[in-house]
Design a protein around this motif. Structure first.
Motif, PDB file in Angstrom:
ATOM      1  N   SER A 234       0.825  -1.218   0.000  1.00 57.90           N
ATOM      2  CA  SER A 234       0.000   0.000   0.000  1.00 57.90           C
ATOM      3  C   SER A 234       0.858   1.267   0.000  1.00 57.90           C
ATOM      4  CB  SER A 234      -0.949   0.001   1.214  1.00 57.90           C
ATOM      5  OG  SER A 234      -1.750  -1.143   1.212  1.00 57.90           O
ATOM      6  N   TRP A 235       1.448   1.527  -1.130  1.00 58.84           N
ATOM      7  CA  TRP A 235       2.258   2.734  -1.320  1.00 58.84           C
ATOM      8  C   TRP A 235       1.683   3.480  -2.518  1.00 58.84           C
ATOM      9  CZ3 TRP A 235       8.344   2.575  -1.747  1.00 58.84           C
ATOM     10  CH2 TRP A 235       8.838   3.837  -1.450  1.00 58.84           C
ATOM     11  N   PRO A 236       0.647   4.287  -2.321  1.00 58.03           N
ATOM     12  CA  PRO A 236      -0.086   4.868  -3.458  1.00 58.03           C
ATOM     13  C   PRO A 236       0.781   5.724  -4.371  1.00 58.03           C
ATOM     14  CG  PRO A 236      -1.335   5.119  -1.422  1.00 58.03           C
ATOM     15  CD  PRO A 236       0.028   4.656  -1.032  1.00 58.03           C
ATOM     16  N   VAL A 237       1.683   6.540  -3.799  1.00 64.18           N
ATOM     17  CA  VAL A 237       2.551   7.417  -4.605  1.00 64.18           C
ATOM     18  C   VAL A 237       3.996   7.116  -4.199  1.00 64.18           C
ATOM     19  CG1 VAL A 237       3.029   9.779  -5.331  1.00 64.18           C
ATOM     20  CG2 VAL A 237       0.718   9.154  -4.591  1.00 64.18           C
ATOM     21  N   PRO A 238       4.606   6.116  -4.792  1.00 63.52           N
ATOM     22  CA  PRO A 238       5.965   5.757  -4.374  1.00 63.52           C
ATOM     23  C   PRO A 238       6.967   6.869  -4.674  1.00 63.52           C
ATOM     24  CG  PRO A 238       4.952   4.015  -5.689  1.00 63.52           C
ATOM     25  CD  PRO A 238       4.083   5.220  -5.826  1.00 63.52           C
ATOM     26  N   GLU A 239       7.859   7.092  -3.749  1.00 66.97           N
ATOM     27  CA  GLU A 239       8.960   8.027  -3.952  1.00 66.97           C
ATOM     28  C   GLU A 239      10.071   7.288  -4.689  1.00 66.97           C
ATOM     29  OE1 GLU A 239      11.819  10.980  -1.295  1.00 66.97           O
ATOM     30  OE2 GLU A 239      10.423   9.595  -0.331  1.00 66.97           O
ATOM     31  N   SER A 240      10.421   7.767  -5.862  1.00 68.41           N
ATOM     32  CA  SER A 240      11.325   7.032  -6.748  1.00 68.41           C
ATOM     33  C   SER A 240      12.640   6.692  -6.070  1.00 68.41           C
ATOM     34  CB  SER A 240      11.582   7.844  -8.023  1.00 68.41           C
ATOM     35  OG  SER A 240      10.397   8.021  -8.747  1.00 68.41           O
ATOM     36  N   ALA A 241      13.270   7.693  -5.443  1.00 67.87           N
ATOM     37  CA  ALA A 241      14.578   7.451  -4.836  1.00 67.87           C
ATOM     38  C   ALA A 241      14.500   6.399  -3.740  1.00 67.87           C
ATOM     39  CB  ALA A 241      15.134   8.760  -4.282  1.00 67.87           C
ATOM     40  N   LEU A 242      13.478   6.457  -2.913  1.00 67.42           N
ATOM     41  CA  LEU A 242      13.332   5.504  -1.823  1.00 67.42           C
ATOM     42  C   LEU A 242      13.005   4.110  -2.349  1.00 67.42           C
ATOM     43  CD1 LEU A 242      13.225   4.888   1.186  1.00 67.42           C
ATOM     44  CD2 LEU A 242      10.862   5.708   1.217  1.00 67.42           C
ATOM     45  N   PHE A 243      12.127   4.041  -3.337  1.00 66.95           N
ATOM     46  CA  PHE A 243      11.748   2.749  -3.901  1.00 66.95           C
ATOM     47  C   PHE A 243      12.948   2.068  -4.558  1.00 66.95           C
ATOM     48  CE2 PHE A 243      10.134   0.195  -7.486  1.00 66.95           C
ATOM     49  CZ  PHE A 243       9.348  -0.702  -6.784  1.00 66.95           C
ATOM     50  N   ILE A 244      13.716   2.836  -5.323  1.00 69.33           N
ATOM     51  CA  ILE A 244      14.887   2.265  -5.986  1.00 69.33           C
ATOM     52  C   ILE A 244      15.945   1.864  -4.968  1.00 69.33           C
ATOM     53  CG2 ILE A 244      16.763   2.812  -7.596  1.00 69.33           C
ATOM     54  CD1 ILE A 244      14.742   4.612  -9.067  1.00 69.33           C
ATOM     55  N   LEU A 245      16.052   2.620  -3.896  1.00 67.26           N
ATOM     56  CA  LEU A 245      16.983   2.256  -2.828  1.00 67.26           C
ATOM     57  C   LEU A 245      16.635   0.891  -2.249  1.00 67.26           C
ATOM     58  CD1 LEU A 245      19.171   2.843  -0.673  1.00 67.26           C
ATOM     59  CD2 LEU A 245      17.408   4.044   0.630  1.00 67.26           C
ATOM     60  N   ILE A 246      15.357   0.679  -1.937  1.00 67.63           N
ATOM     61  CA  ILE A 246      14.938  -0.601  -1.357  1.00 67.63           C
ATOM     62  C   ILE A 246      15.167  -1.744  -2.342  1.00 67.63           C
ATOM     63  CG2 ILE A 246      12.945  -1.883  -0.477  1.00 67.63           C
ATOM     64  CD1 ILE A 246      11.826   0.757   0.560  1.00 67.63           C
ATOM     65  N   LEU A 247      14.873  -1.515  -3.620  1.00 62.68           N
ATOM     66  CA  LEU A 247      15.044  -2.570  -4.617  1.00 62.68           C
ATOM     67  C   LEU A 247      16.502  -2.957  -4.784  1.00 62.68           C
ATOM     68  CD1 LEU A 247      12.614  -1.893  -7.602  1.00 62.68           C
ATOM     69  CD2 LEU A 247      12.475  -3.651  -5.848  1.00 62.68           C
ATOM     70  N   THR A 248      17.365  -1.967  -4.967  1.00 61.70           N
ATOM     71  CA  THR A 248      18.769  -2.272  -5.243  1.00 61.70           C
ATOM     72  C   THR A 248      19.450  -2.907  -4.038  1.00 61.70           C
ATOM     73  OG1 THR A 248      19.248   0.049  -4.694  1.00 61.70           O
ATOM     74  CG2 THR A 248      19.067  -0.528  -7.019  1.00 61.70           C
ATOM     75  N   MET A 249      19.117  -2.432  -2.842  1.00 66.24           N
ATOM     76  CA  MET A 249      19.690  -3.053  -1.653  1.00 66.24           C
ATOM     77  C   MET A 249      19.187  -4.484  -1.492  1.00 66.24           C
ATOM     78  SD  MET A 249      21.666  -0.746  -0.143  1.00 66.24           S
ATOM     79  CE  MET A 249      21.744  -1.044   1.612  1.00 66.24           C
ATOM     80  N   SER A 250      17.917  -4.729  -1.814  1.00 67.46           N
ATOM     81  CA  SER A 250      17.369  -6.084  -1.723  1.00 67.46           C
ATOM     82  C   SER A 250      18.037  -7.015  -2.720  1.00 67.46           C
ATOM     83  CB  SER A 250      15.858  -6.063  -1.946  1.00 67.46           C
ATOM     84  OG  SER A 250      15.203  -5.265  -0.983  1.00 67.46           O
ATOM     85  N   ALA A 251      18.435  -6.458  -3.869  1.00 68.76           N
ATOM     86  CA  ALA A 251      19.103  -7.266  -4.884  1.00 68.76           C
ATOM     87  C   ALA A 251      20.569  -7.525  -4.564  1.00 68.76           C
ATOM     88  CB  ALA A 251      18.986  -6.584  -6.246  1.00 68.76           C
ATOM     89  N   GLY A 252      21.083  -6.931  -3.482  1.00 67.39           N
ATOM     90  CA  GLY A 252      22.446  -7.220  -3.054  1.00 67.39           C
ATOM     91  C   GLY A 252      23.476  -6.193  -3.436  1.00 67.39           C
ATOM     92  N   PHE A 253      23.065  -5.051  -3.993  1.00 66.80           N
ATOM     93  CA  PHE A 253      24.019  -4.030  -4.404  1.00 66.80           C
ATOM     94  C   PHE A 253      24.212  -3.019  -3.276  1.00 66.80           C
ATOM     95  CE2 PHE A 253      22.318  -5.607  -8.412  1.00 66.80           C
ATOM     96  CZ  PHE A 253      23.497  -5.891  -9.080  1.00 66.80           C
ATOM     97  N   TRP A 254      25.453  -2.597  -3.096  1.00 68.83           N
ATOM     98  CA  TRP A 254      25.776  -1.705  -1.983  1.00 68.83           C
ATOM     99  C   TRP A 254      26.864  -0.735  -2.385  1.00 68.83           C
ATOM    100  CZ3 TRP A 254      25.139   0.725   2.396  1.00 68.83           C
ATOM    101  CH2 TRP A 254      26.233   1.149   3.140  1.00 68.83           C
ATOM    102  N   GLN A 255      26.629   0.511  -2.036  1.00 66.98           N
ATOM    103  CA  GLN A 255      27.637   1.548  -2.134  1.00 66.98           C
ATOM    104  C   GLN A 255      27.359   2.542  -1.022  1.00 66.98           C
ATOM    105  OE1 GLN A 255      27.894   3.449  -5.929  1.00 66.98           O
ATOM    106  NE2 GLN A 255      29.878   4.365  -5.515  1.00 66.98           N
ATOM    107  N   PRO A 256      28.340   2.893  -0.204  1.00 64.98           N
ATOM    108  CA  PRO A 256      28.073   3.790   0.915  1.00 64.98           C
ATOM    109  C   PRO A 256      27.420   5.075   0.459  1.00 64.98           C
ATOM    110  CG  PRO A 256      30.273   2.878   1.067  1.00 64.98           C
ATOM    111  CD  PRO A 256      29.742   2.490  -0.281  1.00 64.98           C
ATOM    112  N   GLY A 257      26.467   5.543   1.225  1.00 65.35           N
ATOM    113  CA  GLY A 257      25.762   6.769   0.891  1.00 65.35           C
ATOM    114  C   GLY A 257      26.637   7.989   1.088  1.00 65.35           C
TER     115      GLY A 257
END
Length: 812
Positions: A234-257
């Motif tokens: 239930s995320w009606p208006v996803p925030e692109s940066a946050l959504f992509i952050l969750i996806l890429t981290m879940s896929a195993g990619f990491w780079q310090p912020g």
């Protein structure tokens, strides 16, 4: 005699210690006790007073309490706070004591919520401690409000963290900052080993600090932890940066912020390198103003809207446009190697005085394992939901931008870069939008500027990803497809009501690329949406072709696609490689669930899927409609010939009133073990003739174990006819019967029970009676259920049948 003497010694020790340590406590409680003696509650017993005192001094007496005999310890357990009650669990089990009832009472008194009736709680201690952790983390419970929750010697978060298997993060990422704080380092380390599922619910727009905390949290829990499942709800208006952050981290990619501390677990050798300022300017382009992903996507959408409006206004002067083709040409101008330019060696820098052409690229293509090509989906191939036009910025004043430094966005791995050649100050939004829209619909992922994952480190990734009611913009969908194409550790993927539209073609391409990867583990796919550019059966064929090793496929489309209506003008077909006419190769599908939109379905397409699924063991069809009973019979004949391993077959919300011969054909199938006809109108026509035929078929079937007939208006007459299945001359081995929602009255149920008793059949298993008219005569219903429980396990409810008056009238 040694054991009784030791028992008496321990008992005396307890009394002496309790008396010595509670003199002051008992004196304070004596006065209230005397005053309450005349009231409704009697004063506390001496043993209870001693137990409370022991509980208050467990820091000193803990080892002695553990050594107490079982009868005394059993009386002390309810008086302990949750910390010592949890610590003494192992000792209590060794003495044959259980704390489950105590934890259940704590749940009822402190959590004040009732678990779902579908949930089977195996350990109330773990359930309480997990909920307690979440409440403390969010600040929704005050531990000082109850003595059972408050103890200065323990940290509530640390003590309960080892019981947390599932953690939910809501709204503005509450709890993420607290978990990564230095005082809670041990809490996070414990969570990394205990947590398995991470859920996000009702997320809102967050600030940069919260996202940085989430980045560290995901790195610890996923890359260095045991989290295997990430779910978004239930995320009606996803925030692109946050959504992509969750996806890429879940896929195993990491780079310090940007500006974040390096990970101490990664080590110096494998520590990710944040791009320098020079590299950041190279990524973004020397003249490109920095924008976040939401701003660029919003600009693209606004530009697309302006373009469509301009086409409807012939008198308006045409604006200078940058076409997609010219943009792609500018990307390759000069013969520059894009990857070499985008990912220079760590020690190399741009030579002083080196001039870059104004059309120098600012992004690379996806990882080498991504989809080889993306065919452009026709814009008119399916009704698509309108793109989101509203993008909100993180908390702050209107128009303000949050920045941590000049290289903030350039250092963000998950930032999307849109490339514009020869930008001008005037009309910049229009030109950027034109290029962005062209890149989004292009066939080359590099045009979009997907994350430069080659420059990041690859860590452990999750195995289960679930997206429920999270609308995916084109940018988000492309990111997901880009990651899926090489996500070999993914075992289960759920995409539920994400508004994919024509992006489903890109998804199919990425799944095909993933299937070709060595070590691909994807075995379960659950896909549901309001619309699909492909008819559901063609989509199913495409998925089965793309993923021949898939074991579980669940697919649902609520509304028909445009291709179901060939009369729609401009209704172009999907790419040819998606719906090829060639036969489906043999696959490993074991479970297939399909929910159909309205309209007749072509039986040959479904049969082609069934023929290629020789290992199919479970099939479920929901709301399926066929042009004629013959088409339905063709499907059943295919099942009999090609799906010899089929054990469970389910039909829901299908009109089978005219398919009675086909139903009898199914009941005579000697390979099926369970059949479900749920709300299928079985007995709407010729019930007097059909019921005996149905019973005769079931009496001769010795392999059928379960029959579910909810919502078919069986009535008392039908129930008594089914009783013959359990007669003495029957070879049926039926052990599960579901007759819920079938207008059954208490007198009919009582007669059914008497017939089972008369035939002397032993316990045949489970009988489900939900939502029947048993409240019309409660006494008779209780007598019937009492008799039935001597024969089978009865599951019923207290349903108000007055709500079903209309249904009753229709069956009179």
């Amino acid at each position: 005699m040694a054991a009784p003497e030791a028992w008496r010694a321990r008992s005396c020790w307890f009394c002496e210690v309790a008396a010595a340590t509670t003199m002051e406590a008992t004196s304070r409680e004596a006065a209230p006790a005397k005053s309450s003696a005349s009231g409704p509650n009697a004063p506390p017993a001496l043993f209870e007073l001693c137990g409370r005192a022991v509980s208050a001094h467990m820091g000193v007496l803990e080892s002695g309490v553990w050594a107490l005999p079982g009868p005394i310890l059993q009386s002390i357990l309810p008086l302990l706070n949750i910390y010592y009650l949890e610590r003494i669990e192992e000792t209590a089990l060794k003495k044959g004591l259980s704390t489950q009832a105590i934890w259940r009472r704590l749940w009822d008194e402190l959590m004040k919520t009732r678990p779902s009736s579908l949930e089977s709680v195996t350990c109330w201690r773990a359930k309480f401690m997990e909920a307690f952790f979440s409440h403390v983390l969010r600040g929704t419970i005050d531990v000082s409000s109850d003595r059972r929750l408050c103890d200065q010697r323990f940290s509530p978060l640390l003590h309960s963290s080892r019981h947390v298997r599932q953690l939910t993060i809501c709204n503005m990422l509450q709890g993420a900052t607290e978990l990564v704080a230095e005082p809670n380092r041990r809490v996070l380390e414990t969570l990394a080993s205990s947590l398995h599922t991470l859920k996000f619910r009702h997320l809102l727009f967050s600030d940069v600090a919260a996202q940085q905390s989430l980045r560290q949290l995901l790195h610890q829990l996923i890359h260095h932890g045991a989290v295997s499942q990430v779910s978004l709800y239930s995320w009606p208006v996803p925030e692109s940066a946050l959504f992509i952050l969750i996806l890429t981290m879940s896929a195993g990619f990491w780079q310090p912020g940007p500006g974040g501390p390096p990970c101490r677990l990664c080590g110096e050798a494998s520590r990710g390198r944040a791009p320098s300022r020079d590299e950041g300017s190279l990524l973004l382009g020397s003249r490109r103003p920095r924008r976040d992903a939401a701003e660029r996507c919003a600009a693209a959408l606004m530009a697309s809207r302006r373009k469509s409006e301009a086409k409807q206004m012939p008198r308006a002067a045409p604006a200078t446009r940058v076409t997609r083709r010219s943009t792609q040409e500018s990307l390759t101008a000069g013969g520059t190697d894009l990857k070499r330019e985008l990912h220079p060696p760590a020690t190399s820098h741009e030579a002083p005085g080196t001039k870059r052409p104004p059309s120098a690229p600012a992004a690379t293509s996806s990882a080498s394992s991504s989809t080889s090509s993306y065919k452009r989906a026709p814009a008119s191939s399916a009704p698509q939901p309108k793109p989101l036009k509203r993008f909100k910025r993180a908390a702050g004043k209107k128009g303000a931008r949050t920045r941590q430094g000049p290289g903030t966005e350039s250092e963000d791995l998950y930032d999307f870069v849109f490339i514009v050649a020869g930008e001008k100050e005037d009309g910049e939004e229009m030109e950027i939008g034109e290029v962005a829209c062209g890149a989004l619909d292009g066939s080359d992922p590099s045009c979009l500027g997907l994350p430069a994952l080659e420059a990041s480190q690859r860590f452990r990734s999750i195995s289960t990803l679930e997206l429920f009611t999270v609308p995916l913009s084109t940018e988000a969908a492309l990111t997901l497809c880009h990651l899926l194409s090489s996500w070999v550790s993914l075992e289960s993927l759920t995409l539920s009501y994400n508004g994919l539209g024509s992006n489903i073609f890109r998804l199919l391409d990425s799944l095909r690329a993933l299937s070709g990867q060595a070590g691909c583990r994807l075995r379960a796919l659950h896909l549901s949406d309001l619309f699909s550019p492909l008819p559901i059966l063609e989509l199913t064929r495409a998925i089965v072709r793309a993923l021949p090793l898939l074991r579980v496929l669940s697919i649902r489309v609520d509304h028909p696609s445009q291709r179901d209506n060939p009369g729609v003008p401009g209704n172009a077909g999907p790419p040819s490689h998606i719906i090829g006419d060639e036969e489906i190769p043999e696959n490993c599908l074991e479970q297939l669930e399909m929910g159909f939109p309205r309209g007749a379905q072509p039986a040959p397409l479904l049969c082609s899927v069934l023929k290629a699924s020789g290992s199919l063991q479970q099939l479920s069809l929901d709301s399926a409609t066929f042009a004629s009973p013959q088409d339905f019979g063709l499907v059943l004949q295919t099942l009999k010939e090609y799906n010899l391993a089929l054990k469970r077959l389910s039909f829901h919300d299908m009109n089978l009133a005219d398919c009675q011969s086909e139903v009898l054909f199914l009941l005579q199938n000697l390979t099926l073990q369970e059949i479900t006809f749920s709300f299928c109108r079985l007995f709407e026509k010729r019930p007097a003739q059909f019921l005996p035929e149905m019973v005769a078929a079931m009496k001769g079937n010795s392999t059928l174990k379960g029959l579910r007939l909810p919502g078919n208006r069986l009535g008392n007459a039908g129930l008594l006819a089914l009783a013959d299945v359990f007669s003495e001359d029957s070879s049926s081995s039926l052990c599960q019967l579901d007759i819920s929602s079938n207008c059954i009255k208490p007198d009919g149920l009582l007669e059914f029970a008497k017939r089972l008793e008369r035939w002397g059949r032993g316990a045949f298993g489970h009988l489900r009676l939900f939502q029947n008219w048993l409240d019309q005569d409660a006494v008779t219903a209780r007598e019937a259920i009492r008799r039935l429980r001597a024969t089978c396990h009865v599951v019923s409810d207290s349903w108000d049948s007055s709500q079903a008056f209309a249904d009753y009238v229709s069956t009179m």
